[in-house]
Design an enzyme around this catalytic site. Structure first.
Site, mmCIF file in Angstrom:
data_model
loop_
_atom_site.group_PDB
_atom_site.id
_atom_site.type_symbol
_atom_site.label_atom_id
_atom_site.label_comp_id
_atom_site.label_asym_id
_atom_site.label_seq_id
_atom_site.Cartn_x
_atom_site.Cartn_y
_atom_site.Cartn_z
ATOM 1 N N ASP A 1 30.990 -15.248 -24.183
ATOM 2 C CA ASP A 1 30.405 -15.490 -22.876
ATOM 3 C C ASP A 1 31.220 -16.548 -22.131
ATOM 4 O OD1 ASP A 1 28.036 -15.397 -20.965
ATOM 5 O OD2 ASP A 1 27.981 -17.503 -21.555
ATOM 6 N N GLU B 1 34.586 -12.355 -21.940
ATOM 7 C CA GLU B 1 34.104 -12.253 -20.566
ATOM 8 C C GLU B 1 35.053 -13.164 -19.782
ATOM 9 O OE1 GLU B 1 29.988 -12.700 -18.011
ATOM 10 O OE2 GLU B 1 30.407 -14.178 -19.570
#
Length: 736
Positions: A343, A379
């Site tokens: 993330d 990401e």
């Protein structure tokens, strides 16, 4: 309480079959107490006397699995210099492998008095704090083997442990929403049906439920609020919270592997649940604030925030990096997971201020013999300056391709001037990845994900409808590249519903036939809706849970068929980029591995891409031009395909290319449904595409003539009349 000299390695609480070693890093601590809690909550404090290289440690010979514990760390309470030590705050071990309980929000878990951020609060927080749990590390893996599916053959399914399983009627109620539910045959059989090879779980590291959300009657449903990087989230366990959650998680992984499905974890190493200077003191903030977090240089009371959550992990500190790397290795070696999706991964590359793809974190991953061998998905953005880094991660990494998502959405809603970029995105995004020595599989392709509209909502809403989140509709993305096709939300208009269903098929077909690695967001193949809410992070309820009683079964079957087409034909999952030469093909020249065709059947020329002549295009995929080998080293050959796209609203007649590509073609996919039973097409003929539709043609192969192996056929030569030829017949009359 017997206390023996311990070991500074490994960090955390480690049970060896007899007793438990405890080890905690803190460079700034003056004194550390290990706190043990019995079943009634009675606390026993054990001073850690031994310290080596800033690691405080002790061995307790009688501490067994199930023991709850925490730490109290003594040191300077000097926020102006970044120090927030306070022994009145019980602290969770950053290396805890299991956690019992939840935070009970109140003044006690904050290091300052409410309203006075520079003050000091000495209320004891032990009763309100979650505790670490000593675990039993032993587990019968029963010969578990990780599938190790090559990227080119991978189909990822992004899923939420609770959201996917909470409403499934075939799963026993007592295990719904848990790791055990994921391992249930009802879930695994569905994943196999739609061709999934890897399930990517939204955060399962122990996270904290925000007090601000709880006050609104909401919760941190997604879980991007980690507090313990080695512990599986305890609320997802059906078997209890005293270490059994670890066993249950392992059993889930074992079941997935037995079905040939990899387990990938969405991990949040960029920040923790302790927030900024106004956040609670739960773990690292009170253990060694300046080591674990990025502190503002000009005023050390405050935190550098590139994540939008209040703090950012200090990846420039070797002990913080060690925590991240130890966590990654633990999940691979002990929990047998197969990869990670990071993330806001750009935050991990900010050693100082700028994003640096040569940062120490990436160097450590690259040289690590364990972590470097699993799937690594970034990401590739964060909220800091220069944080959007799609295409800029190191060669070992794959990336969520946000440009693929945006371009495919724009193309199918009929946006002008997207043709050239659309062609690049569905063929692997060479413009993003080839320069760094990567291949099409570096692109994790997706149209929807947990963050944003579901696929059904993408074709049903023009605007977000997030009122349930309690933020007056100000949260969530406002530019969704969506299209409601004539009505906002639910409608009974048959024409609109037909078009919406077709568009969902278009998106799924595009995703599964693109080069790269496809990722399906859970429930998209089922027709899942969130009623237009594009930011369900706080909705732990039926709005976000998959409704298995309202399944769009035709869409499930379509998804399964397209996944099977991809699996059976390597043309759609190449490991190398297309060459495309010759671009201007002369008569008799070899057929290129890919050719783009205008609606009139002629080859697209370089100048055509910017001509803006329309929204319809065809692409020829040469099955003989794969130039790859299978796992045994044998050359791969496949059928030829012709894929036709019409993103416009009107019917378009596309001309089949000449016989040099293939003499005849048969339709195997038509999202418009009009060509399902059509006869094979020949070169020069026209295929009529409905508005907003996709058609796949495969080169026609005549069926092999059936050989009659019957006894009668075998004796035919002896039962047929024999022609008598005169001996004086001329040579020309003899049978040939």
């Amino acid at each position: 309480m017997q206390v023996w000299p311990g070991s500074s390695y490994p960090l955390g609480a480690t049970f060896d079959g007899n007793g438990t070693n405890f080890a905690l890093f803190s460079e700034g601590a003056e004194r550390v107490e290990l706190c043990l809690f019995d079943d009634e909550g009675l606390e026993t404090r054990v001073p850690l006397q031994d310290v080596d290289a800033y690691v405080w440690h002790a061995y307790l010979p009688h501490v067994q699995p199930g023991q709850r514990y925490g730490y109290r760390v003594h040191g300077p309470n000097d926020p102006a210099n970044g120090h927030r030590f306070n022994p009145n705050k019980l602290l969770l071990d950053p290396y805890a492998k299991a956690v019992d309980g939840q935070i009970e929000w109140g003044q006690e878990v904050f290091g300052y008095d409410f309203g006075y951020p520079d003050s000091r609060n000495d209320d004891d927080s032990a009763a309100q704090m979650m505790k670490g749990v000593v675990i039993n590390p032993f587990f019968d893996w029963a010969g578990d083997r990780q599938p190790k599916t090559p990227y080119a053959e991978t189909v990822i399914y992004e899923a939420h442990v609770k959201g996917l399983t909470q409403r499934h009627p075939d799963i026993p109620e007592e295990i719904r929403g848990t790791y055990a539910a994921l391992a249930h045959p009802a879930i695994i059989d569905h994943l196999k049906k739609i061709g999934v090879t890897a399930i990517e779980l939204m955060p399962v590291h122990q996270f904290v439920n925000d007090s601000t959300l709880q006050e609104k009657g909401l919760s941190n449903y997604w879980g991007y609020n980690t507090i313990a990087f080695l512990a599986p989230q305890n609320t997802y366990a059906s078997s209890g919270q005293r270490g059994t959650q670890v066993q249950e998680f392992k059993a889930m992984v074992r079941a997935m592997h037995a079905a040939g499905i990899e387990v990938i974890l969405d991990v949040v190493y960029n920040h923790t649940a302790e927030g900024n200077h106004l956040g609670p003191t739960l773990s690292m903030k009170g253990i060694d604030n300046v080591a674990y977090y990025r502190i503002e240089a000009d005023d050390k009371r405050y935190y550098t925030d590139t994540t939008g959550t209040g703090n950012s992990m200090n990846v420039g500190n070797p002990h913080t990096l060690q925590l991240i790397m130890d966590s990654l290795r633990y999940w691979v070696l002990e929990m047998h997971v197969d990869g990670f999706r990071f993330d806001l991964a750009s935050a991990l590359a900010r050693e100082f201020y700028e994003v640096d793809k040569l940062a120490t974190f990436f160097e450590m991953v690259q040289q690590d013999p364990v972590v470097s061998q699993v799937k690594l998905i970034a990401e590739p953005w964060d909220l800091g300056p220069g944080g959007y880094q799609v295409g800029n991660f190191p060669p070992q990494w794959t990336e969520w391709n946000g440009k693929y998502r945006d371009t495919v959405r724009d193309f199918w809603r009929g946006e002008a001037s997207t043709l050239g970029e659309f062609a690049s995105r569905i063929t692997g995004s060479a413009d993003l990845y080839a320069h760094s020595g990567r291949w099409p599989v570096a692109s994790i392709n997706f149209v929807t994900a947990h963050d944003g509209f579901t696929l059904r909502d993408l074709v049903s809403y023009n605007e977000k409808h997030n009122d349930a989140n309690g933020e007056n509709g100000n949260d969530g993305e406002s530019h969704n590249r969506s299209n409601n096709h004539g009505a906002e939300g639910d409608t009974k208009d048959a024409a609109i519903l037909t078009l919406r269903a077709r568009q969902q098929r278009n998106f799924i077909a595009t995703l599964l036939l693109s080069q790269g690695v496809p990722m399906i967001s859970h429930g998209d193949e089922l027709g899942r809706t969130q009623r237009g809410n594009n930011n369900g992070y706080a909705q732990d309820n039926e709005l976000t849970w998959v409704d298995w009683d309202a399944v769009d079964q035709p869409l499930v079957e379509f998804t399964a068929a397209l996944a099977r087409l991809r699996r059976e034909h390597p043309t759609f999952r190449r490991s190398r980029f297309f060459d495309g030469r010759p671009v201007r093909r002369e008569e008799g020249a070899p057929i290129p591995d890919i050719a783009w065709l205008r609606p009139d059947g002629s080859l697209m020329q370089p100048e055509d891409w910017d001509a803006g002549f329309g929204r319809a295009i065809g692409v020829f995929l040469n099955g003989d031009g794969i130039r790859e080998r299978d796992r045994r080293g044998e050359p791969i050959s496949d059928r030829h395909f012709f894929v036709l796209f019409n993103a416009g609203d009107d019917v378009v007649d596309l001309t089949i290319p000449d016989a040099a590509f293939s003499p005849r073609w048969e339709v195997i996919v038509d999202t418009g449904g009009a060509l399902a039973d059509s006869a094979p097409f020949s070169g020069g003929e026209q295929v009529r595409l409905q508005g907003k539709s996709l058609v796949v043609l495969i080169d026609h192969e005549e069926p092999e003539p059936e050989v009659d192996h019957s006894v009668a056929a075998s004796l035919a030569a002896y039962t047929s009349p024999i022609e008598i030829i005169p001996a004086h017949a001329p040579q020309s009359e003899l049978p040939r």
